[in-house]
Scaffold this active site. Sequence first.
Site, mmCIF file in Angstrom:
data_model
loop_
_atom_site.group_PDB
_atom_site.id
_atom_site.type_symbol
_atom_site.label_atom_id
_atom_site.label_comp_id
_atom_site.label_asym_id
_atom_site.label_seq_id
_atom_site.Cartn_x
_atom_site.Cartn_y
_atom_site.Cartn_z
ATOM 1 N N THR A 125 17.333 39.999 -59.228
ATOM 2 C CA THR A 125 17.442 39.386 -60.656
ATOM 3 C C THR A 125 18.953 39.290 -61.184
ATOM 4 O OG1 THR A 125 15.538 40.750 -61.014
ATOM 5 C CG2 THR A 125 16.744 39.900 -62.927
ATOM 6 N N GLU A 126 18.848 38.014 -61.870
ATOM 7 C CA GLU A 126 20.385 37.673 -62.328
ATOM 8 C C GLU A 126 20.270 37.621 -64.121
ATOM 9 O OE1 GLU A 126 22.076 34.913 -59.040
ATOM 10 O OE2 GLU A 126 21.645 34.097 -60.646
ATOM 11 N N PRO A 127 21.141 37.757 -64.646
ATOM 12 C CA PRO A 127 21.183 37.883 -66.159
ATOM 13 C C PRO A 127 20.431 36.819 -66.766
ATOM 14 C CG PRO A 127 23.525 38.341 -65.485
ATOM 15 C CD PRO A 127 22.851 38.044 -64.466
ATOM 16 N N SER A 131 12.505 36.190 -63.287
ATOM 17 C CA SER A 131 11.919 36.042 -62.342
ATOM 18 C C SER A 131 11.803 34.884 -61.486
ATOM 19 C CB SER A 131 10.150 36.041 -62.342
ATOM 20 O OG SER A 131 9.910 37.457 -63.108
ATOM 21 N N ARG A 270 -8.653 71.927 -77.025
ATOM 22 C CA ARG A 270 -8.395 71.399 -78.291
ATOM 23 C C ARG A 270 -9.673 71.401 -79.005
ATOM 24 N NH1 ARG A 270 -4.981 71.347 -82.656
ATOM 25 N NH2 ARG A 270 -5.430 69.525 -84.067
ATOM 26 N N HIS A 340 -4.748 63.437 -77.329
ATOM 27 C CA HIS A 340 -3.807 64.497 -77.720
ATOM 28 C C HIS A 340 -3.425 64.323 -79.098
ATOM 29 C CE1 HIS A 340 -3.224 65.150 -73.453
ATOM 30 N NE2 HIS A 340 -2.208 66.079 -73.597
ATOM 31 N N GLU A 365 9.272 44.410 -59.954
ATOM 32 C CA GLU A 365 8.755 43.862 -58.859
ATOM 33 C C GLU A 365 7.998 42.660 -59.256
ATOM 34 O OE1 GLU A 365 9.944 44.495 -56.323
ATOM 35 O OE2 GLU A 365 10.232 47.046 -55.947
ATOM 36 N N GLU A 369 2.731 38.328 -65.243
ATOM 37 C CA GLU A 369 2.560 37.083 -65.621
ATOM 38 C C GLU A 369 2.746 36.038 -64.147
ATOM 39 O OE1 GLU A 369 2.386 38.779 -69.125
ATOM 40 O OE2 GLU A 369 4.209 38.726 -67.576
#
Length: 385
Positions: A125-127, A131, A270, A340, A365, A369
Amino acid sequence: MTLTSTETRNQMANLVREFVRRDVNPVVSHYENEDIYPQDLVDKMAEMGLFGIMIPEEYGGLGLDYTTFAIIFEELSKGWMSLTGPLGTHHILAYVIATYGTDEMKQRFLPKMAAGVIRGGLALTEPGGGSDMQNLQTSAVKDGEEYVINGNKMFISNGASGNAFAVLARTDKAASPPHRGISCFVVEKPAAGFTVAQKLDKLGYRGIDTTELVFDNVRVPTENLVGEVEGQGFRQVMSGLEGGRINVAARAVGVATAAFDAAIKYAQQRESFGQPIAQHQAIQLKLAEMATEIEAARLLTYESARKKDSGERVDLEAGMAKLFASEMCGRVTMEAMRIHGGYGYIKEFPLERYYRDAPLMIIGEGTNEIQKLIIARRLLQKYQI
């Protein structure tokens, strides 16, 4: 691939469960809250042979199959999902080398990777790319017996702690389609011009370093081009990512299972309106749906692992498993938090960690989408009229 026996699978599962119980559970809150890299736990995983799970025995690895691989990742994730980080991309690099590397490359890297001396990562991945890897900007220009690599990579797991990376770089800017101009290199640390620019502060997946890597005129020998053939990198890494999506699906099943286990135990302890909340129909409906979704995700995950073990193409099945399991994990951790109530929202209980970790599997990964596009494309091929 040699299939792993049921006995060996059970032994590995028990080994990892005991490691989680004995070594991980007592310290996970400290590492998680302080965002500290768990060096001692990672070293113990190396001693257990987990850095060599799928590396062939001839190179010192365990030579296990994808089904056992998924079992290990599920069990680790029940304890602390972050611990799968040092192993996940390491094994994608190992797969790429073992499947596409030259004999010399295999002999040079795989024994040390199996021992955990070399700890691998994946620099894709690049800045500005996300994807869209076909249009990556990192370049590799041949200069005599070396390639000179320039570019930036973002969101790299093990970026600071790893010492060898599969780096995708463009070797032919004119190639059409663009992916045919992409090659894969193994770049090791230390190397002049190869630096860690920043460590990213994340919502979840704490403790494990996620960084930006900078390549500024980094020179690597031609022998570090995987297969010593240009233009094959995209295909090589995409094949490796099939296994990566299986491991992400297994992580999601593990985290969701831990959240469900916590919720069903809490629901029986609970009390409200004079009885355990597990006796209220609203809670029972939640528990039934959670357990059913977890089981469905587990079956999808292990079916994709089985097909991968049999040598079949599994981009469709792995994509489905990753998509369903990760989305399921997001839903189940949210429902477990609701069961909870306020206690699920405080750090004294592990539920809030499970909830924060869940989005990684949705994004990692390849975003979900992207998974849907991959699934649709393969379905149209399969059912072409």
